[in-house]
Design an enzyme around this catalytic site. Structure first.
Site, short mmCIF file in Angstrom:
data_model
loop_
_atom_site.label_atom_id
_atom_site.label_comp_id
_atom_site.label_asym_id
_atom_site.label_seq_id
_atom_site.Cartn_x
_atom_site.Cartn_y
_atom_site.Cartn_z
N LYS A 187 1.03 3.89 -3.10
CA LYS A 187 0.92 5.51 -2.66
C LYS A 187 2.04 6.10 -3.15
CE LYS A 187 -3.66 5.70 -1.42
NZ LYS A 187 -4.50 6.50 -2.16
N TYR A 231 0.65 -1.33 -0.03
CA TYR A 231 0.11 0.04 -0.10
C TYR A 231 0.83 1.20 -0.21
CZ TYR A 231 -3.83 3.56 1.73
OH TYR A 231 -4.42 4.52 1.49
#
Ligand code: UDP
Length: 320
Positions: A149, A145
């Site tokens: 990002k 994640y």
């Protein structure tokens, strides 16, 4: 706006509608909920489109029809990411690439919602926007994640170097009304649900890991300023409440106190929830300097006030 039916997105829709903007919401309703935006369903200034940011053609068309784009759609929540790493990576990387490509093509200003998760395990606190990121190995799914990002941020900055008007906000543990009551990972939603259903509050690990809980109204203020100020373009801003650093075990006590719940607190191992090899961030605290100087923004809602407001709305939601 992408992700406009989600927890944060729906509050941003409220704000934009309040200030008289027309809003187009693109959401796949995977974690977003229709009930979050039901007040706007009949409004002719709000258009709600069920679709995915992975649909390049749709994203292109919608970007063409807007003058600026808030990109909040993402696969979110640590538990969710671990349960579905592949789908999460695809949405969070390719989906954002589609949004940024469309914004660059149509010369639309764009804000992307990034996350304090990009700092990873964290080294020193407070975490400044330009600090090194310290992540574990790729065999630990959680870090996918943060990696996706971070790629999104790189993409925006690379586009910005070629003329795209864009800005990045890194959210720090946002909470408030409309958090998912099923709590797809968020500790605040999970603890409130557990307290209100009189179940034990599950503290993972020793409970001394800390987070800075940031109330949704503050988050929306920071987000709007980042989008609206031309001087913010091409920059990254922490949107986090540096004054609320709270250990998770202490949060559990505060939630029990605020709700008046008879629930107990139990400690569980990370492994029992996330499997072997889970890694957590020990302390997560934003540096507030850049947002304060660059946006004139500082979080204002302390944890007790935020918790009370969240609880009130939660109870109304349950009775309504
Ligand atoms: N956590 C916990 N009990 C829960 C859910 C989460 O103790 O039921 C812990 C989690 O391990 C982490 C912190 O609370 O240390 C914040 O977790 P969350 O998933 O809300 O967000 P994160 O900041 O880790 O992205």
């Amino acid at each position: 706006m992408t992700g406009g039916a989600g927890f944060i997105g729906s509050h941003l829709v409220d704000r934009l509608v309040d200030q008289g903007d027309d809003v187009t919401v693109l959401d796949d309703f995977s974690t977003g909920r229709r009930s979050n935006i039901r007040d706007h369903a009949e409004r002719d200034t709000v258009r709600i489109i069920e679709g995915t940011i992975l649909d390049e053609a749709l994203v292109e068309t919608l970007a063409d029809g807007c003058d600026r784009v808030f990109h909040l759609a993402a696969a979110v929540g640590v538990a969710h990411i671990i349960a579905n790493p592949l789908g999460s990576i695809q949405v969070n990387s390719r989906g954002t690439e589609n949004v940024l490509t469309a914004c660059a093509h149509h010369e639309r200003k764009v804000l992307i919602a990034s996350s304090s998760e990009v700092y990873g395990r964290g080294g020193q606190v407070p975490m400044h926007e330009d600090d090194d990121r310290i992540l574990g190995s790729t065999v630990i799914p959680r870090w996918s994640y943060a990696t996706a990002k971070a790629l999104d941020e790189h993409l925006l900055l690379a586009h910005a170097a070629q003329g795209l008007r864009g800005v990045i906000v890194r959210y720090f543990n946002i909470y408030g009304p409309r958090m998912d009551p099923q709590g797809y990972g968020s500790v605040m939603a999970t603890f409130l649900r557990q307290a209100l259903t009189r179940e034990p509050l599950t503290v993972y690990g020793d409970g001394l890991q800390t987070r800075c809980f940031t109330y949704i109204d503050d988050c929306i203020d920071g987000t709007m300023l980042a989008m609206e100020l031309p001087s913010a373009e091409g920059q990254v801003f922490n949107v986090g409440n540096a004054a609320t650093e709270t250990a998770i075990a202490e949060l559990a006590r505060r939630v029990i106190e605020t709700t008046g719940s008879p629930s107990s607190i139990v400690h569980e191992t990370y492994e029992s929830h996330f499997g072997k090899g889970f890694e957590d961030t020990r302390r997560r605290v934003p540096s507030a300097a850049r947002a304060s100087e660059g946006l004139g923004w500082t979080a204002r809602v302390d944890l007790d006030a935020g918790l009370r407001r969240t609880l009130e709305s939660w109870e109304q939601q349950d009775s309504g």
